[in-house]
Design an enzyme around this catalytic site. Structure first.
Site, mmCIF file in Angstrom:
data_model
loop_
_atom_site.group_PDB
_atom_site.id
_atom_site.type_symbol
_atom_site.label_atom_id
_atom_site.label_comp_id
_atom_site.label_asym_id
_atom_site.label_seq_id
_atom_site.Cartn_x
_atom_site.Cartn_y
_atom_site.Cartn_z
ATOM 1 N N LYS A 67 0.898 -1.161 0.000
ATOM 2 C CA LYS A 67 0.000 0.000 0.000
ATOM 3 C C LYS A 67 0.934 1.207 0.000
ATOM 4 C CE LYS A 67 -3.747 2.558 0.831
ATOM 5 N NZ LYS A 67 -5.083 2.520 0.239
ATOM 6 N N GLY A 89 -4.152 0.619 -4.602
ATOM 7 C CA GLY A 89 -4.199 2.054 -4.886
ATOM 8 C C GLY A 89 -4.782 2.819 -3.700
HETATM 9 N N1 LIG Z 1 -16.410 -8.068 2.463
HETATM 10 C C1 LIG Z 1 -16.197 -7.456 3.624
HETATM 11 N N2 LIG Z 1 -16.426 -8.097 4.791
HETATM 12 C C2 LIG Z 1 -16.219 -7.497 5.979
HETATM 13 N N3 LIG Z 1 -15.769 -6.238 6.122
HETATM 14 C C3 LIG Z 1 -15.519 -5.554 4.996
HETATM 15 C C4 LIG Z 1 -15.717 -6.108 3.700
HETATM 16 N N4 LIG Z 1 -15.392 -5.169 2.775
HETATM 17 C C5 LIG Z 1 -15.011 -4.092 3.470
HETATM 18 N N5 LIG Z 1 -15.080 -4.303 4.800
HETATM 19 C C6 LIG Z 1 -14.767 -3.369 5.886
HETATM 20 O O1 LIG Z 1 -15.196 -2.081 5.467
HETATM 21 C C7 LIG Z 1 -14.233 -1.095 5.823
HETATM 22 C C8 LIG Z 1 -13.694 -0.439 4.552
HETATM 23 O O2 LIG Z 1 -13.052 -1.451 3.776
HETATM 24 P P1 LIG Z 1 -11.546 -1.283 3.266
HETATM 25 O O3 LIG Z 1 -10.704 -0.685 4.330
HETATM 26 O O4 LIG Z 1 -11.127 -2.586 2.694
HETATM 27 O O5 LIG Z 1 -11.820 -0.203 2.127
HETATM 28 P P2 LIG Z 1 -10.774 0.452 1.104
HETATM 29 O O6 LIG Z 1 -11.436 0.475 -0.207
HETATM 30 O O7 LIG Z 1 -9.493 -0.274 1.197
HETATM 31 O O8 LIG Z 1 -10.640 1.943 1.670
HETATM 32 P P3 LIG Z 1 -9.474 3.029 1.353
HETATM 33 O O9 LIG Z 1 -9.971 3.812 0.196
HETATM 34 O O10 LIG Z 1 -9.395 3.802 2.622
HETATM 35 O O11 LIG Z 1 -8.210 2.282 1.069
HETATM 36 C C9 LIG Z 1 -13.146 -1.810 6.635
HETATM 37 O O12 LIG Z 1 -13.470 -1.759 8.004
HETATM 38 C C10 LIG Z 1 -13.254 -3.252 6.135
HETATM 39 O O13 LIG Z 1 -12.783 -4.204 7.035
HETATM 40 MG MG LIG Z 2 -7.661 0.459 1.721
#
Ligand SMILES: Nc1ncnc2c1ncn2[C@@H]1O[C@H](COP(=O)(O)OP(=O)(O)OP(=O)(O)O)[C@@H](O)[C@H]1O
Ligand SMILES: [Mg+2]
Ligand SMILES: C[C@H](N)[C@H](N)CCCCCC(=O)O
Length: 225
Positions: free
Chosen positions: A39, A125
């Site tokens: 990341k 990303g």
């Molecule tokens: N399929 C899933 N099952 C359980 N929790 C999830 C799932 N998808 C996302 N989450 C939860 O939702 C929240 C946001 O997800 P995540 O951090 O993966 O998003 P991201 O797209 O990586 O965000 P960023 O743009 O900040 O990088 C987190 O707490 C994550 O654990």
């Molecule tokens: Mg993320």
């Protein structure tokens, strides 16, 4: 050497990119594969000694790789970290800092070139596909410059279908190879995950995987990596 490498992009922010990247890392490692999950650029990151660091993208990706959080592992995964939970260019400006796309791309290339035969490199990303990363460039510019195939992550909330398909069209218009699309089930979504994924699959023209709440990375997409 052909190296399996993917750039994980989002149809939006907080949509499941890190969850999906960590789930894919675990699934590949369970199959005996070596995975490097990165990341490189992250905003909204507290200091390492803050309790919330444990739920940062970096900490989640390190955990999925079976690595402890140390100053060295954090730096090796996420060299550009900013505290404010904003677009990276704004978060950097708050700290009187800036970053250059060339440096970011160069750092990622160096990580790819030091990977060993058989390693898989996953690069997450930041934010959505076109979230700004510098004053002049967005995540799309980063992805294009990096020259890696994309894995797109979308949610299943109301509106996610259009967001996912808009991102697919944007990637296509810019000639970026799209390996597949992961629909990560959004909390409280009014439509079942299967229904949303089916709607997206009808129009996307690439393999679509369903990632339920708390679920494992979709098997149909693991085969593509
Ligand atoms: N399929 C899933 N099952 C359980 N929790 C999830 C799932 N998808 C996302 N989450 C939860 O939702 C929240 C946001 O997800 P995540 O951090 O993966 O998003 P991201 O797209 O990586 O965000 P960023 O743009 O900040 O990088 C987190 O707490 C994550 O654990
Ligand atoms: Mg993320
Ligand atoms: C703080 C957040 N979780 C991400 N790290 C950054 C998201 C930036 C989104 C900018 C935008 O597209 O409007």
């Amino acid at each position: 050497m052909s190296l399996p490498a993917l750039f994980i992009v989002g149809a939006g922010t907080e949509i499941g990119k890190t969850y999906a990247t960590a789930a894919l890392t675990r699934r590949l490692r369970d199959r005996g594969r070596r995975v490097r999950a990165l990341k490189p650029l992250a905003s909204g990151v507290p200091p390492l000694d803050h309790p919330d660091f444990a739920v940062s993208d970096t900490a989640r990706l390190l955990a999925a790789q079976g690595l402890a959080v140390t100053p060295e592992t954090v730096e090796a995964c996420s060299p550009w970290r900013f505290a404010a939970p904003l677009a990276p260019d704004l978060a950097a400006a708050r700290e009187g800092r800036s970053l250059s796309l060339a440096d970011l791309v160069g750092w990622c290339r160096a990580r790819l070139s030091e990977a060993r035969e058989g390693d898989t490199v996953l690069i997450e990303g930041v934010g959505g596909l076109m979230s700004p990363i510098t004053e002049a460039e967005t995540g799309l510019d980063w992805l294009k410059a990096q020259g890696l195939p994309a894995l797109l992550v979308s949610g299943s909330y109301l509106g996610a279908i259009s967001h996912a398909l808009t991102a697919v069209e944007t990637l296509r218009a810019h000639g970026i190879a799209l390996a597949g699309l992961v629909i990560s089930e959004s909390e409280g979504a009014p439509t079942p995950l299967d229904t949303v994924a089916g709607q997206i699959a009808r129009h996307a023209g690439v393999p679509v995987g369903r990632l339920s709440r708390g679920g494992a990375f979709p098997g149909n997409l693991v085969e593509l990596v």
